[in-house]
Scaffold this motif. Structure first.
Motif, PDB file in Angstrom:
ATOM      1  N   GLN A 195     -14.133  89.040-104.100  1.00  0.00           N
ATOM      2  CA  GLN A 195     -14.056  90.398-103.580  1.00  0.00           C
ATOM      3  C   GLN A 195     -13.224  90.335-102.309  1.00  0.00           C
ATOM      4  O   GLN A 195     -13.350  89.392-101.519  1.00  0.00           O
ATOM      5  N   ILE A 196     -12.378  91.310-102.107  1.00  0.00           N
ATOM      6  CA  ILE A 196     -11.537  91.356-100.914  1.00  0.00           C
ATOM      7  C   ILE A 196     -12.263  92.130 -99.825  1.00  0.00           C
ATOM      8  O   ILE A 196     -12.738  93.234-100.054  1.00  0.00           O
ATOM      9  N   ARG A 197     -12.343  91.506 -98.636  1.00  0.00           N
ATOM     10  CA  ARG A 197     -12.982  92.155 -97.482  1.00  0.00           C
ATOM     11  C   ARG A 197     -12.015  92.178 -96.309  1.00  0.00           C
ATOM     12  O   ARG A 197     -11.253  91.245 -96.111  1.00  0.00           O
ATOM     13  N   SER A 198     -12.096  93.245 -95.535  1.00  0.00           N
ATOM     14  CA  SER A 198     -11.265  93.333 -94.332  1.00  0.00           C
ATOM     15  C   SER A 198     -12.042  93.940 -93.168  1.00  0.00           C
ATOM     16  O   SER A 198     -11.439  94.328 -92.165  1.00  0.00           O
ATOM     17  N   ASP A 199     -13.367  93.978 -93.287  1.00  0.00           N
ATOM     18  CA  ASP A 199     -14.172  94.591 -92.237  1.00  0.00           C
ATOM     19  C   ASP A 199     -14.223  93.716 -90.983  1.00  0.00           C
ATOM     20  O   ASP A 199     -13.990  92.511 -91.031  1.00  0.00           O
ATOM     21  N   GLU A 200     -14.518  94.341 -89.888  1.00  0.00           N
ATOM     22  CA  GLU A 200     -14.536  93.668 -88.583  1.00  0.00           C
ATOM     23  C   GLU A 200     -15.544  92.517 -88.550  1.00  0.00           C
ATOM     24  O   GLU A 200     -15.266  91.460 -87.970  1.00  0.00           O
ATOM     25  N   GLN A 201     -16.690  92.691 -89.166  1.00  0.00           N
ATOM     26  CA  GLN A 201     -17.736  91.662 -89.151  1.00  0.00           C
ATOM     27  C   GLN A 201     -17.247  90.357 -89.778  1.00  0.00           C
ATOM     28  O   GLN A 201     -17.430  89.285 -89.207  1.00  0.00           O
ATOM     29  N   ILE A 202     -16.597  90.434 -90.919  1.00  0.00           N
ATOM     30  CA  ILE A 202     -16.124  89.213 -91.589  1.00  0.00           C
ATOM     31  C   ILE A 202     -14.960  88.599 -90.824  1.00  0.00           C
ATOM     32  O   ILE A 202     -14.853  87.384 -90.712  1.00  0.00           O
TER      33      ILE A 202
ATOM     34  N   ILE B 151     -14.988  84.678 -89.324  1.00  0.00           N
ATOM     35  CA  ILE B 151     -14.104  83.640 -89.857  1.00  0.00           C
ATOM     36  C   ILE B 151     -12.950  83.279 -88.922  1.00  0.00           C
ATOM     37  O   ILE B 151     -12.372  82.207 -89.036  1.00  0.00           O
ATOM     38  N   TRP B 152     -12.636  84.143 -87.971  1.00  0.00           N
ATOM     39  CA  TRP B 152     -11.455  83.929 -87.133  1.00  0.00           C
ATOM     40  C   TRP B 152     -11.561  82.673 -86.287  1.00  0.00           C
ATOM     41  O   TRP B 152     -12.593  82.355 -85.714  1.00  0.00           O
ATOM     42  N   ASN B 153     -10.451  81.926 -86.218  1.00  0.00           N
ATOM     43  CA  ASN B 153     -10.304  80.836 -85.255  1.00  0.00           C
ATOM     44  C   ASN B 153      -8.844  80.809 -84.808  1.00  0.00           C
ATOM     45  O   ASN B 153      -7.974  81.381 -85.458  1.00  0.00           O
TER      46      ASN B 153
ATOM     47  N   TRP C  17      -0.454  82.360 -88.745  1.00  0.00           N
ATOM     48  CA  TRP C  17      -0.169  83.314 -89.808  1.00  0.00           C
ATOM     49  C   TRP C  17      -0.444  84.767 -89.417  1.00  0.00           C
ATOM     50  O   TRP C  17       0.103  85.679 -90.017  1.00  0.00           O
ATOM     51  N   PHE C  18      -1.338  84.965 -88.451  1.00  0.00           N
ATOM     52  CA  PHE C  18      -1.750  86.318 -88.078  1.00  0.00           C
ATOM     53  C   PHE C  18      -1.680  86.483 -86.563  1.00  0.00           C
ATOM     54  O   PHE C  18      -1.973  85.550 -85.826  1.00  0.00           O
ATOM     55  N   SER C  19      -1.336  87.681 -86.110  1.00  0.00           N
ATOM     56  CA  SER C  19      -1.215  87.921 -84.672  1.00  0.00           C
ATOM     57  C   SER C  19      -2.566  87.885 -83.967  1.00  0.00           C
ATOM     58  O   SER C  19      -2.659  87.479 -82.819  1.00  0.00           O
ATOM     59  N   SER C  20      -3.627  88.308 -84.671  1.00  0.00           N
ATOM     60  CA  SER C  20      -4.978  88.303 -84.113  1.00  0.00           C
ATOM     61  C   SER C  20      -5.956  88.580 -85.250  1.00  0.00           C
ATOM     62  O   SER C  20      -5.546  88.853 -86.378  1.00  0.00           O
ATOM     63  N   LYS C  21      -7.240  88.568 -84.925  1.00  0.00           N
ATOM     64  CA  LYS C  21      -8.233  88.893 -85.948  1.00  0.00           C
ATOM     65  C   LYS C  21      -8.139  90.354 -86.364  1.00  0.00           C
ATOM     66  O   LYS C  21      -8.693  90.745 -87.392  1.00  0.00           O
ATOM     67  N   ASP C  22      -7.408  91.161 -85.603  1.00  0.00           N
ATOM     68  CA  ASP C  22      -7.227  92.570 -85.931  1.00  0.00           C
ATOM     69  C   ASP C  22      -5.936  92.845 -86.691  1.00  0.00           C
ATOM     70  O   ASP C  22      -5.629  94.008 -86.981  1.00  0.00           O
TER      71      ASP C  22
END
Length: 141
Positions: free
Chosen positions: A88-95, A99-101, A107-112
């Motif tokens: 399942q694809i999730r993009s909510d703030e909690q997940i 998972i962010w480090n 690959w990503f500018s930030s967790k947002d």
């Protein structure tokens, strides 16, 4: 080994190994790639990716996935797991927070970052492979 012992052994393999292969289905054929995985106490797996990848498209079309994780490359006797499940694809703030480090900044500018998604994989079967003469052993989910 009984189901509880098997579950604990599976948890140890997942704790010690974070990189495995994730196979999705593309045009009725498997499509595999290396991914980094985290898991929770229920053996649900999580892996970050971009919403701009083929795997995101493939999972939207067909949520069934297969993961191989745990093999160390030493040859016969290396225990590993084969996991079949649904993603399942999730993009909510909690997940994203969980998972962010900082390594993800490659690959990503930030967790947002709007492209950051997390695949949440619910195992349907987990098979312990190559651990002993009694394997494969399957955990009932």
């Amino acid at each position: 080994m009984n189901q509880e012992e098997l579950k604990q052994h599976i948890k140890e393999i997942l704790k010690d190994h974070k990189v495995g292969t994730l196979a999705t289905v593309k045009n009725n054929k498997p499509h595999s790639r290396f991914m980094t995985f985290w898991n929770d106490e229920n053996l649900t797996l999580f892996t970050p990716t971009s919403n701009e990848t083929y795997k995101a498209e493939e999972i939207e079309e067909n949520p069934f996935v297969h993961i191989i994780i745990g093999y160390e490359g030493n040859g016969p006797g290396d225990a590993f797991l084969e996991i079949q499940g649904q993603a399942q694809i999730r993009s909510d703030e909690q997940i994203r927070d969980w998972i962010w480090n900082d390594e993800m900044e490659r690959w990503f500018s930030s967790k947002d970052d709007e492209e950051l998604i997390v695949l949440e994989i619910f195992p349907e079967t987990i098979r312990l492979m190559n651990d002993s003469k009694e394997t494969p052993e399957q955990l009932d989910m």
